[in-house]
Enzyme design. Sequence first.
Site, mmCIF file in Angstrom:
data_model
loop_
_atom_site.group_PDB
_atom_site.id
_atom_site.type_symbol
_atom_site.label_atom_id
_atom_site.label_comp_id
_atom_site.label_asym_id
_atom_site.label_seq_id
_atom_site.Cartn_x
_atom_site.Cartn_y
_atom_site.Cartn_z
ATOM 1 N N GLU A 23 0.869 -1.196 0.000
ATOM 2 C CA GLU A 23 0.000 0.000 0.000
ATOM 3 C C GLU A 23 0.902 1.241 0.000
ATOM 4 O O GLU A 23 1.695 1.418 0.916
ATOM 5 C CB GLU A 23 -0.908 -0.026 1.237
ATOM 6 C CG GLU A 23 -1.589 1.284 1.583
ATOM 7 C CD GLU A 23 -2.508 1.823 0.492
ATOM 8 O OE1 GLU A 23 -3.509 1.169 0.186
ATOM 9 O OE2 GLU A 23 -2.211 2.911 -0.050
ATOM 10 N N GLN A 32 -14.111 7.023 3.179
ATOM 11 C CA GLN A 32 -14.712 7.807 2.090
ATOM 12 C C GLN A 32 -16.216 8.034 2.266
ATOM 13 O O GLN A 32 -16.734 9.083 1.868
ATOM 14 C CB GLN A 32 -14.413 7.143 0.741
ATOM 15 C CG GLN A 32 -12.925 7.031 0.442
ATOM 16 C CD GLN A 32 -12.613 6.130 -0.754
ATOM 17 O OE1 GLN A 32 -13.359 6.073 -1.725
ATOM 18 N NE2 GLN A 32 -11.502 5.420 -0.684
ATOM 19 N N VAL A 44 2.008 -1.731 -6.450
ATOM 20 C CA VAL A 44 2.181 -2.801 -7.436
ATOM 21 C C VAL A 44 2.144 -2.193 -8.838
ATOM 22 O O VAL A 44 1.320 -1.317 -9.132
ATOM 23 C CB VAL A 44 1.079 -3.868 -7.269
ATOM 24 C CG1 VAL A 44 1.103 -4.867 -8.431
ATOM 25 C CG2 VAL A 44 1.262 -4.592 -5.943
ATOM 26 N N CYS A 66 -20.210 4.144 -4.862
ATOM 27 C CA CYS A 66 -21.378 4.738 -4.222
ATOM 28 C C CYS A 66 -22.228 5.508 -5.231
ATOM 29 O O CYS A 66 -22.183 6.741 -5.303
ATOM 30 C CB CYS A 66 -21.023 5.629 -3.055
ATOM 31 S SG CYS A 66 -22.515 5.959 -2.089
ATOM 32 N N ASP A 84 -13.896 -2.230 -4.818
ATOM 33 C CA ASP A 84 -14.283 -1.493 -6.028
ATOM 34 C C ASP A 84 -13.677 -2.060 -7.304
ATOM 35 O O ASP A 84 -14.219 -1.863 -8.393
ATOM 36 C CB ASP A 84 -13.848 -0.016 -5.892
ATOM 37 C CG ASP A 84 -14.640 0.717 -4.814
ATOM 38 O OD1 ASP A 84 -15.656 0.171 -4.338
ATOM 39 O OD2 ASP A 84 -14.225 1.838 -4.455
ATOM 40 N N LYS A 109 -20.730 -0.640 -5.790
ATOM 41 C CA LYS A 109 -19.356 -0.529 -5.274
ATOM 42 C C LYS A 109 -19.369 0.347 -4.024
ATOM 43 O O LYS A 109 -19.340 1.576 -4.123
ATOM 44 C CB LYS A 109 -18.444 0.053 -6.355
ATOM 45 C CG LYS A 109 -18.251 -0.893 -7.551
ATOM 46 C CD LYS A 109 -17.234 -0.347 -8.517
ATOM 47 C CE LYS A 109 -17.080 -1.223 -9.763
ATOM 48 N NZ LYS A 109 -16.615 -2.585 -9.518
ATOM 49 N N THR A 110 -19.430 -0.293 -2.868
ATOM 50 C CA THR A 110 -19.552 0.431 -1.593
ATOM 51 C C THR A 110 -18.727 -0.265 -0.508
ATOM 52 O O THR A 110 -18.403 -1.454 -0.617
ATOM 53 C CB THR A 110 -21.024 0.453 -1.114
ATOM 54 O OG1 THR A 110 -21.504 -0.905 -1.053
ATOM 55 C CG2 THR A 110 -21.910 1.255 -2.048
ATOM 56 N N ALA A 111 -18.452 0.491 0.567
ATOM 57 C CA ALA A 111 -17.806 -0.109 1.736
ATOM 58 C C ALA A 111 -18.743 -1.132 2.373
ATOM 59 O O ALA A 111 -18.291 -2.114 2.969
ATOM 60 C CB ALA A 111 -17.444 0.976 2.738
ATOM 61 N N ALA A 112 -20.046 -0.900 2.218
ATOM 62 C CA ALA A 112 -21.025 -1.845 2.749
ATOM 63 C C ALA A 112 -20.876 -3.208 2.066
ATOM 64 O O ALA A 112 -20.995 -4.256 2.713
ATOM 65 C CB ALA A 112 -22.438 -1.300 2.544
ATOM 66 N N CYS A 141 -26.513 1.900 -0.047
ATOM 67 C CA CYS A 141 -26.309 3.296 -0.385
ATOM 68 C C CYS A 141 -27.247 4.152 0.463
ATOM 69 O O CYS A 141 -28.444 4.196 0.184
ATOM 70 C CB CYS A 141 -26.609 3.455 -1.873
ATOM 71 S SG CYS A 141 -25.885 4.902 -2.548
#
Length: 405
Positions: free
Chosen positions: A34, A42, A77, A160, A296, A304-307, A339
């Site tokens: 990373e 976010q 990477v 999101c 994502d 495409k969410t953190a959820a 969302c």
Amino acid sequence: MKHDIVIVGGGAAGIGTAASLLKRQKNLDILIIEPAEQHYYQPGWTMVGGGIFNPSQTVREMAKVMPAGVTWKKDAVATFEPEQNAVTLISGDRVSYDMLVVAPGLKLDWEAVSGLKESLGQYGITSNYRYDLAPYTWKLVQELTSGIALFTQPTMPIKCAGAPQKAMYLSCDHWYKNGVINDIKVEYHNAMGALFGVADYVPALMEYIEKYNAELCFFEMLVGVDGSNKTAVFEKTTDSGTERIEKQFDMLHVCPPQTAPDFIRESPLAAADGWVDVDPFTMRHVRFDNIYSLGDVASTANAKTAAAVRKQAPLVAANMLQQMAGQEPDHKYDGYGSCPLTVERGKIVLAEFGYDGKLLPTFPKWFIDGLRPTKMAWALKESILPGVYWNGLLKGNEWLAKPKL
Ligand code: FAD
């Protein structure tokens, strides 16, 4: 350099997977690659743009969110050699692995809109999609008392999908409560042909479009910005082709076009559309058995969410451990994503759905009716979900996820 498990990306998905792996098996040898010093929450940026959160609530030092027991390599990477079980890094180092997790998120393609990158943060042009710009959104909203406010949404997929319209609703709510909404012309320019991808949520959202008297402009894609002249250029698609339209603005909130990162699109891991080619249920790569991907960057058709990551990370961890134990991975993802649409300060339409738009509400209807704006869903977003992210997902304390620890 060789590690049992190498994880590309220390965002929500990379850290979440590492934490879930270690919860299940403490002695794993995991390397996370990373490059960033900061880790961002976010989902909080919408709240920063609406004047509810401070930016500082949405950021922590990367070193502090790395799970105990993993090795962090501060590098990025560059290329994949899946046949050799190795990745090469920007520094020139080469790392090999037994199993690989690919989770570098997506690329915000600011440069796809001509003139945008150099105009952001000035001329009334902003975006909640950047940490440093979300406070500028709130500044503009407070300063605007009359004029034209444009909000844009590019083609899908984006992270999101509700975030571009959340920015509009929270801005309008401020103007409404300050009695200036009738002096501000609000337009939502959406490259897609519907307000929200899952039709069940549209009636509740339309009530707010009407309340704020916002104009919906479908099939209009932002392609250019002239900052000093405060002009936005859209490409409008009609049955007879495309035409270019110019619009003046006083405030412009941009959601940028989004793609898979270049180093993924150009890699052997990519599907035809550039995203990492995984099985939508097991999240395992369709061609390389020892590679998984989530978050994502994955090719799956979820929101495409953190959820979504909160559900995917434990499942990927469990499938990897099954595979390492010589079994066939059999845990299956249902496409859950969520969302929380902030339709006004204090109320949210909590969209929760899986593959094919199937509604997947977490709570019973009497507690949170996801098809209606509710105070309870707002309380969840404002007070509960940040903790679920920092202390749940990132620490392997899995909340409402399967398979159970
Ligand atoms: P990220 O969290 O973006 O992390 C990717 C990581 O990979 C980064 O740390 C990056 O530095 C690293 N990386 C990049 N390139 C490389 C490389 N070459 N090598 C190694 N590492 C690399 N989700 C919700 O659930 N609810 C919401 O309300 C919500 N609202 C949102 C509002 C906004 C404005 C935004 C921007 C997002 C929102 N999201 C929301 C989406 C959510 O934040 C993302 O879906 C989630 O962060 C995805 O996690 P990820 O790990 O895949 O990507």
